[in-house]
Motif scaffolding. Sequence first.
Motif, PDB file in Angstrom:
ATOM      1  N   VAL A  91     126.629  52.395 103.319  1.00 43.85           N
ATOM      2  CA  VAL A  91     127.284  51.214 102.757  1.00 43.85           C
ATOM      3  C   VAL A  91     128.088  51.581 101.502  1.00 43.85           C
ATOM      4  N   SER A  92     127.624  52.596 100.778  1.00 44.85           N
ATOM      5  CA  SER A  92     128.253  52.960  99.497  1.00 44.85           C
ATOM      6  C   SER A  92     129.740  53.276  99.684  1.00 44.85           C
ATOM      7  N   ASN A  93     130.528  52.927  98.694  1.00 43.02           N
ATOM      8  CA  ASN A  93     131.985  53.141  98.735  1.00 43.02           C
ATOM      9  C   ASN A  93     132.406  54.392  97.970  1.00 43.02           C
ATOM     10  N   PRO A  94     133.564  54.946  98.290  1.00 41.86           N
ATOM     11  CA  PRO A  94     134.446  54.580  99.402  1.00 41.86           C
ATOM     12  C   PRO A  94     133.814  54.949 100.745  1.00 41.86           C
TER      13      PRO A  94
ATOM     14  N   SER B 163     122.983  63.648  96.907  1.00 37.32           N
ATOM     15  CA  SER B 163     121.565  63.836  96.542  1.00 37.32           C
ATOM     16  C   SER B 163     120.657  62.947  97.395  1.00 37.32           C
ATOM     17  N   VAL B 164     121.103  61.740  97.677  1.00 38.84           N
ATOM     18  CA  VAL B 164     120.314  60.831  98.526  1.00 38.84           C
ATOM     19  C   VAL B 164     120.185  61.416  99.943  1.00 38.84           C
ATOM     20  N   SER B 165     121.288  61.940 100.466  1.00 36.68           N
ATOM     21  CA  SER B 165     121.295  62.472 101.836  1.00 36.68           C
ATOM     22  C   SER B 165     120.347  63.653 101.984  1.00 36.68           C
TER      23      SER B 165
ATOM     24  N   SER C  97     130.401  43.141  92.643  1.00 36.73           N
ATOM     25  CA  SER C  97     131.141  42.872  93.880  1.00 36.73           C
ATOM     26  C   SER C  97     130.235  42.158  94.878  1.00 36.73           C
ATOM     27  N   ALA C  98     130.807  41.867  96.045  1.00 40.53           N
ATOM     28  CA  ALA C  98     130.118  41.052  97.053  1.00 40.53           C
ATOM     29  C   ALA C  98     128.816  41.695  97.520  1.00 40.53           C
ATOM     30  N   TYR C  99     127.833  40.866  97.836  1.00 37.01           N
ATOM     31  CA  TYR C  99     126.612  41.438  98.419  1.00 37.01           C
ATOM     32  C   TYR C  99     125.943  40.572  99.475  1.00 37.01           C
TER      33      TYR C  99
ATOM     34  N   MET D 154     112.176  50.118  99.491  1.00 42.63           N
ATOM     35  CA  MET D 154     113.361  50.141  98.629  1.00 42.63           C
ATOM     36  C   MET D 154     113.212  51.298  97.652  1.00 42.63           C
ATOM     37  N   ILE D 155     114.248  52.123  97.571  1.00 45.33           N
ATOM     38  CA  ILE D 155     114.206  53.258  96.644  1.00 45.33           C
ATOM     39  C   ILE D 155     115.374  53.170  95.677  1.00 45.33           C
ATOM     40  N   ASP D 156     115.091  53.416  94.410  1.00 48.88           N
ATOM     41  CA  ASP D 156     116.158  53.398  93.395  1.00 48.88           C
ATOM     42  C   ASP D 156     115.734  54.317  92.262  1.00 48.88           C
TER      43      ASP D 156
ATOM     44  N   ILE E  11     127.678  53.175  92.381  1.00 45.79           N
ATOM     45  CA  ILE E  11     128.245  52.298  91.367  1.00 45.79           C
ATOM     46  C   ILE E  11     129.113  51.284  92.112  1.00 45.79           C
ATOM     47  N   ALA E  12     129.021  50.024  91.756  1.00 47.64           N
ATOM     48  CA  ALA E  12     129.843  49.005  92.418  1.00 47.64           C
ATOM     49  C   ALA E  12     131.201  48.916  91.727  1.00 47.64           C
ATOM     50  N   ARG E  13     132.151  48.372  92.473  1.00 43.77           N
ATOM     51  CA  ARG E  13     133.508  48.235  91.948  1.00 43.77           C
ATOM     52  C   ARG E  13     133.585  47.182  90.852  1.00 43.77           C
TER      53      ARG E  13
ATOM     54  N   VAL F 189     115.772  51.154 102.376  1.00 41.03           N
ATOM     55  CA  VAL F 189     117.049  50.845 101.742  1.00 41.03           C
ATOM     56  C   VAL F 189     117.125  51.685 100.470  1.00 41.03           C
ATOM     57  N   VAL F 190     118.158  52.493 100.342  1.00 45.54           N
ATOM     58  CA  VAL F 190     118.316  53.299  99.135  1.00 45.54           C
ATOM     59  C   VAL F 190     119.314  52.598  98.225  1.00 45.54           C
ATOM     60  N   GLY F 191     118.880  52.349  96.985  1.00 46.30           N
ATOM     61  CA  GLY F 191     119.656  51.537  96.055  1.00 46.30           C
ATOM     62  C   GLY F 191     119.101  50.129  96.114  1.00 46.30           C
ATOM     63  N   ALA F 192     118.434  49.726  95.037  1.00 46.10           N
ATOM     64  CA  ALA F 192     117.837  48.383  95.010  1.00 46.10           C
ATOM     65  C   ALA F 192     118.677  47.445  94.158  1.00 46.10           C
ATOM     66  N   GLY F 193     119.985  47.639  94.219  1.00 44.33           N
ATOM     67  CA  GLY F 193     120.900  46.766  93.477  1.00 44.33           C
ATOM     68  C   GLY F 193     121.184  45.501  94.268  1.00 44.33           C
ATOM     69  N   HIS F 194     122.393  44.958  94.069  1.00 48.36           N
ATOM     70  CA  HIS F 194     122.728  43.687  94.717  1.00 48.36           C
ATOM     71  C   HIS F 194     122.693  43.789  96.239  1.00 48.36           C
ATOM     72  N   VAL F 195     123.419  44.761  96.775  1.00 50.72           N
ATOM     73  CA  VAL F 195     123.471  44.874  98.237  1.00 50.72           C
ATOM     74  C   VAL F 195     122.115  45.326  98.781  1.00 50.72           C
ATOM     75  N   GLY F 196     121.541  46.357  98.156  1.00 47.42           N
ATOM     76  CA  GLY F 196     120.303  46.939  98.671  1.00 47.42           C
ATOM     77  C   GLY F 196     119.147  45.957  98.685  1.00 47.42           C
ATOM     78  N   ALA F 197     118.935  45.270  97.573  1.00 46.35           N
ATOM     79  CA  ALA F 197     117.800  44.344  97.508  1.00 46.35           C
ATOM     80  C   ALA F 197     117.985  43.184  98.487  1.00 46.35           C
TER      81      ALA F 197
HETATM   82  P1  NAI Z   1     124.589  47.745  92.322  1.00 43.64           P
HETATM   83  O1  NAI Z   1     125.120  48.410  91.102  1.00 43.64           O
HETATM   84  O2  NAI Z   1     124.072  46.376  92.240  1.00 43.64           O
HETATM   85  O3  NAI Z   1     123.441  48.663  92.948  1.00 43.64           O
HETATM   86  C1  NAI Z   1     123.547  50.039  93.095  1.00 43.64           C
HETATM   87  C2  NAI Z   1     122.157  50.602  92.881  1.00 43.64           C
HETATM   88  O4  NAI Z   1     122.192  52.005  93.182  1.00 43.64           O
HETATM   89  C3  NAI Z   1     121.643  50.465  91.436  1.00 43.64           C
HETATM   90  O5  NAI Z   1     120.431  49.764  91.427  1.00 43.64           O
HETATM   91  C4  NAI Z   1     121.491  51.907  90.987  1.00 43.64           C
HETATM   92  O6  NAI Z   1     120.389  52.087  90.115  1.00 43.64           O
HETATM   93  C5  NAI Z   1     121.256  52.607  92.315  1.00 43.64           C
HETATM   94  N1  NAI Z   1     121.459  54.048  92.259  1.00 43.64           N
HETATM   95  C6  NAI Z   1     122.375  54.756  91.555  1.00 43.64           C
HETATM   96  N2  NAI Z   1     122.204  56.068  91.769  1.00 43.64           N
HETATM   97  C7  NAI Z   1     121.162  56.198  92.628  1.00 43.64           C
HETATM   98  C8  NAI Z   1     120.505  57.297  93.233  1.00 43.64           C
HETATM   99  N3  NAI Z   1     120.907  58.549  92.996  1.00 43.64           N
HETATM  100  N4  NAI Z   1     119.459  57.049  94.051  1.00 43.64           N
HETATM  101  C9  NAI Z   1     119.053  55.795  94.300  1.00 43.64           C
HETATM  102  N5  NAI Z   1     119.634  54.716  93.770  1.00 43.64           N
HETATM  103  C10 NAI Z   1     120.678  54.910  92.950  1.00 43.64           C
HETATM  104  O7  NAI Z   1     125.772  47.852  93.411  1.00 43.64           O
HETATM  105  P2  NAI Z   1     125.918  46.999  94.746  1.00 43.64           P
HETATM  106  O8  NAI Z   1     126.715  45.793  94.479  1.00 43.64           O
HETATM  107  O9  NAI Z   1     124.587  46.871  95.375  1.00 43.64           O
HETATM  108  O10 NAI Z   1     126.825  47.993  95.631  1.00 43.64           O
HETATM  109  C11 NAI Z   1     126.283  49.197  96.117  1.00 43.64           C
HETATM  110  C12 NAI Z   1     127.362  50.043  96.800  1.00 43.64           C
HETATM  111  O11 NAI Z   1     127.781  49.418  97.995  1.00 43.64           O
HETATM  112  C13 NAI Z   1     128.640  50.256  95.982  1.00 43.64           C
HETATM  113  O12 NAI Z   1     129.100  51.567  96.166  1.00 43.64           O
HETATM  114  C14 NAI Z   1     129.605  49.270  96.589  1.00 43.64           C
HETATM  115  O13 NAI Z   1     130.956  49.621  96.370  1.00 43.64           O
HETATM  116  C15 NAI Z   1     129.210  49.366  98.034  1.00 43.64           C
HETATM  117  N6  NAI Z   1     129.617  48.243  98.871  1.00 43.64           N
HETATM  118  C16 NAI Z   1     130.130  48.531 100.112  1.00 43.64           C
HETATM  119  C17 NAI Z   1     130.518  47.542 100.976  1.00 43.64           C
HETATM  120  C18 NAI Z   1     131.048  47.902 102.324  1.00 43.64           C
HETATM  121  O14 NAI Z   1     131.661  47.072 102.982  1.00 43.64           O
HETATM  122  N7  NAI Z   1     130.843  49.097 102.814  1.00 43.64           N
HETATM  123  C19 NAI Z   1     130.423  46.129 100.587  1.00 43.64           C
HETATM  124  C20 NAI Z   1     129.790  45.909  99.302  1.00 43.64           C
HETATM  125  C21 NAI Z   1     129.424  46.947  98.484  1.00 43.64           C
END
Ligand code: NAI
Length: 306
Positions: free
Chosen positions: A117-120, A100-102, A223-225, A30-32, A79-81, A5-13
Amino acid sequence: NKITVVGAGHVGATCAQRLAEKELAREVVMIDIAEGIPQGKALDQWESAPVEGFDSHVVGAQDYEAAAGSDIFIVTAGIARKPGMSRDDLLKTNAGIVRSVSKEIARVAPDSIIIMVSNPLDVMAQVALDTTGFPRERVIGMAGVLDTARYRSFISLELGVSVEDIQALVLGGHGDTMVPLVSYTTISGIPLTQMLSQERIDALIERTRKGGAEIVGYLKTGSAYYAPSAAAVQMAEAIVKDKNRILPCAAHLKGEYGQDGIFLGVPCKLGEGGLKEILQVELTDSEEAALRTSAEAVRDTMAALG
Ligand code: NAI
């Protein structure tokens, strides 16, 4: 097997925790970029293993070497909304992050499958496809499973019936232009239109369209996770277990539904290898028109990215 899982934020973790609890991989990584965050969260999750009784090992890292050879990547980096912020405001920042992740994914796991999963969403999936050069079978976007889950959960509340008995299909781009297919919504096979008035159905659709914003309105700072992570993990499960599930996912279209060269939510068969098939279903004239409008919205966002 290994899932990263790339991004250990709300959705990722939350994805990592769900993957581990379901034991969908021997190793969950988990990578962040945030120093210490993936390590701390992964260790915390691993320490729940004796209580929850799972043997998936959860590890966190900054470095992609830990993810080498992963079968699947769930990409949630970005970045989350925030309240008042549209999904498209996130565009440029997240495109740079996803690019960069890809690159790293293609380097350490060239045969992997990406669940974006990341938006848009629809545009980030395109960025991943273009950057990795992976075939479309291995880059799939999560949106429809979440949108459908919201729609099903609202129908369940309205009718007082089990969520499990509600089948539905929401197509189109991830955003306000999503296309819930009322004609394909059934309750144990009974058309929704026989159980609810058109007026009530329209209200549920409107709530579904604004489902993401409703959560942001409550949380204020994020936002939602919970539901998004459940949706992404369901897609991973379909692939890992080769379940051949039919799920609405964002797929790169090559003529299907009259669209070419963009990601859009359509019914997909998911199993071993990722996207096995795109199913073509009949649409009413108004559903077709709504899907075209949705595709235009995705194209506009693509154009805004340049
Ligand atoms: P969050 O802010 O809690 O977590 C995002 C994480 O990404 C942070 O921990 C941040 O340090 C990390 N990050 C930033 N740049 C990075 C990089 N270059 N490499 C690795 N990690 C990096 O955000 P949350 O709530 O987890 O949302 C994540 C994304 O998912 C957002 O873009 C959000 O809009 C999207 N999302 C999409 C949904 C969908 O239905 N497709 C539903 C919910 C969220």
